[in-house]
Scaffold this active site. Structure first.
Site, PDB file in Angstrom:
ATOM      1  CG  ASP A 135      -1.588   1.442   1.486  1.00  0.00           C
ATOM      2  OD1 ASP A 135      -2.306   1.270   0.445  1.00  0.00           O
ATOM      3  OD2 ASP A 135      -2.806   1.644   2.035  1.00  0.00           O
ATOM      4  CG  HIS A 136      -0.577   4.982   0.331  1.00  0.00           C
ATOM      5  ND1 HIS A 136      -1.024   6.112  -0.347  1.00  0.00           N
ATOM      6  CD2 HIS A 136      -1.438   4.879   1.324  1.00  0.00           C
ATOM      7  CE1 HIS A 136      -1.901   5.883  -0.326  1.00  0.00           C
ATOM      8  NE2 HIS A 136      -2.765   4.728   0.935  1.00  0.00           N
ATOM      9  N   GLY A 164     -11.241   4.613   5.027  1.00  0.00           N
ATOM     10  CA  GLY A 164     -12.524   4.446   5.667  1.00  0.00           C
ATOM     11  C   GLY A 164     -12.594   5.120   6.659  1.00  0.00           C
TER      12      GLY A 164
HETATM   13  P1  13P Z   1      -8.363   4.854   7.792  1.00  0.00           P
HETATM   14  O1  13P Z   1      -6.299   4.532   8.213  1.00  0.00           O
HETATM   15  O2  13P Z   1      -8.111   6.452   7.642  1.00  0.00           O
HETATM   16  O3  13P Z   1      -9.191   3.635   8.042  1.00  0.00           O
HETATM   17  O4  13P Z   1      -7.347   4.549   6.349  1.00  0.00           O
HETATM   18  C1  13P Z   1      -6.581   3.642   5.429  1.00  0.00           C
HETATM   19  C2  13P Z   1      -5.728   3.479   4.505  1.00  0.00           C
HETATM   20  O5  13P Z   1      -6.678   4.430   3.362  1.00  0.00           O
HETATM   21  C3  13P Z   1      -4.987   2.837   3.697  1.00  0.00           C
HETATM   22  O6  13P Z   1      -4.444   3.079   2.352  1.00  0.00           O
END
Ligand code: 13P
Length: 285
Positions: free
Chosen positions: A82-83, A212
Site C-alpha cells: 500500500d502507498h 475508511g
Molecule cells: P484509515 O486509516 O483512515 O482507515 O485509511 C486507511 C488507508 O486508506 C490506507 O491506505
C-alpha cells in the site's frame, strides 16, 4: 484458492456492487486478526502493508509467514503493498511476492504521476502482479491521531482526467479523492457521491476509497452503491484494540502479556468482521 491479484477479488465486486476491505497490518497480531476475520466470514480479503509501516517489520520474514498462511487458506486473498512511494519500492515488493502493489504518485504533477504509475504497471504486469494508482489526492495521515485532518476539495479527482489516466497507465484499480482523509477527520466527513457515480459511469476499472476510518455505515453503503469496490481501512481497527487494552490495564487487574495481545486481536477481529458486513462482501462458501 489462496493468493490472488486485485482482479481476482474486485472483478465480481465491481460488477455486483459490493466492496472488498483492504485492511492494513503492521505486525503479526494485526495480520492474524485480518486472516481470522476472513475465515470467520468466508469472504475474500485484501491484506495491505503500507510502505511507511515497513519500519515495524522485517519484510522478508513477514511476507514469508503471510504467504504460508495465505496458501493454507481456502479463500481468495490479495497481498497488497500500500502507498508505495517509488518505482524502486514497488518493484522490490513485486520481487518479495506481493500479488498487488499501489504506486502513490498522487502528490506529483499529473504528467509525472502518469509516467511513474505507467512504468510500475508495465513492470508489475510482467510478473502477473496487479497495480493500483491514485489520481487527485487523499490527504491526512494515520500518524496524526490527535488533531485529525481537513478535506481538501481542490484535490478531488477530475472524472475526465481519470479516464485518460487509466488509459495511459493501464492500471488495475484507481484510488479517487472524493472527500476522505487518512486517519481521523476534523469535522464530519461529507463525501461527493455524485463524483463517484460520474467516474463509475465513465470507467470499468475498480474504484478505491482510501481513508475508511471515521465514515458512517451509510457513507460506505452509498459510496459502494455509487461505484466503490475496494475500501481501505486501518486507523479505527488499531484504535479499537488500543482502547480495549487500556480499559483492561486501567481496571488494575493483574494481566499477562499474552492475554493482553489476545484481547487486542479479538477486538480487531470484531471491528474487521463488522466492516466486512457493512461492505457487503460476498461469502465464497
Ligand atoms: P484509515 O486509516 O483512515 O482507515 O485509511 C486507511 C488507508 O486508506 C490506507 O491506505
Amino acid at each position: 484458492m489462496s493468493l490472488v491479484t486485485l482482479d481476482g477479488v474486485l472483478k465480481e465486486a465491481t460488477e455486483k456492487r459490493y466492496a472488498v476491505g483492504s485492511f492494513n497490518v503492521a505486525n503479526y497480531d494485526m495480520a492474524e486478526a485480518v486472516l481470522n476475520s476472513a475465515e470467520k466470514t468466508g469472504t475474500p480479503v485484501i491484506i495491505s502493508i503500507a510502505e511507511v509501516h515497513l519500519r515495524y517489520l522485517n519484510i522478508d520474514d513477514f511476507v514469508e509467514y503471510l504467504l504460508l498462511r495465505i496458501e493454507r487458506s481456502p479463500l481468495p486473498i490479495v497481498l497488497h503493498f500500500d502507498h508505495g512511494m517509488s518505482f524502486e519500492s514497488c518493484s522490490l515488493a513485486v520481487s518479495k511476492g506481493f500479488s498487488s502493489v499501489m504506486i502513490d504518485a498522487s502528490m506529483l504533477p499529473y504528467e509525472q504521476n502518469v509516467e511513474i504509475t505507467g512504468r510500475v504497471a508495465e513492470y508489475a504486469h510482467r510478473f502477473g502482479v496487479s497495480v493500483e494508482g491514485e489520481l487527485g489526492h487523499v490527504g491526512g495521515g494515520e500518524g496524526d491521531l490527535r488533531e485529525g485532518s481537513e478535506v481538501n476539495r481542490e484535490a478531488f479527482t477530475d472524472p475526465s482526467m481519470a479516464v485518460e489516466f487509466v488509459s495511459k497507465t493501464q492500471l488495475d484499480a484507481l484510488a479517487i479523492a472524493v472527500g476522505t482523509v487518512h486517519g481521523p477527520y476534523r469535522g464530519t466527513p461529507e463525501l461527493d457521491f455524485d463524483r463517484i457515480a460520474r467516474i463509475r459511469s465513465l470507467l470499468k476499472t475498480p474504484l478505491v476509497l482510501h481513508g475508511g476510518s471515521g465514515l458512517s455505515d451509510r457513507d460506505f453503503q452509498t459510496a459502494i452503491e455509487k461505484g466503490i469496490s475496494k475500501v481501505n481501512f486501518y486507523t479505527q481497527t488499531s484504535l479499537e484494540a488500543v482502547r480495549e487494552v487500556k480499559m483492561l490495564l486501567d481496571s488494575g487487574e493483574p494481566v499477562s502479556y499474552p492475554d493482553l495481545t489476545r484481547l487486542a486481536v479479538r477486538k480487531m477481529e470484531e471491528a474487521i468482521v463488522r466492516q466486512i458486513g457493512v461492505f457487503g462482501t460476498k461469502s465464497c462458501r
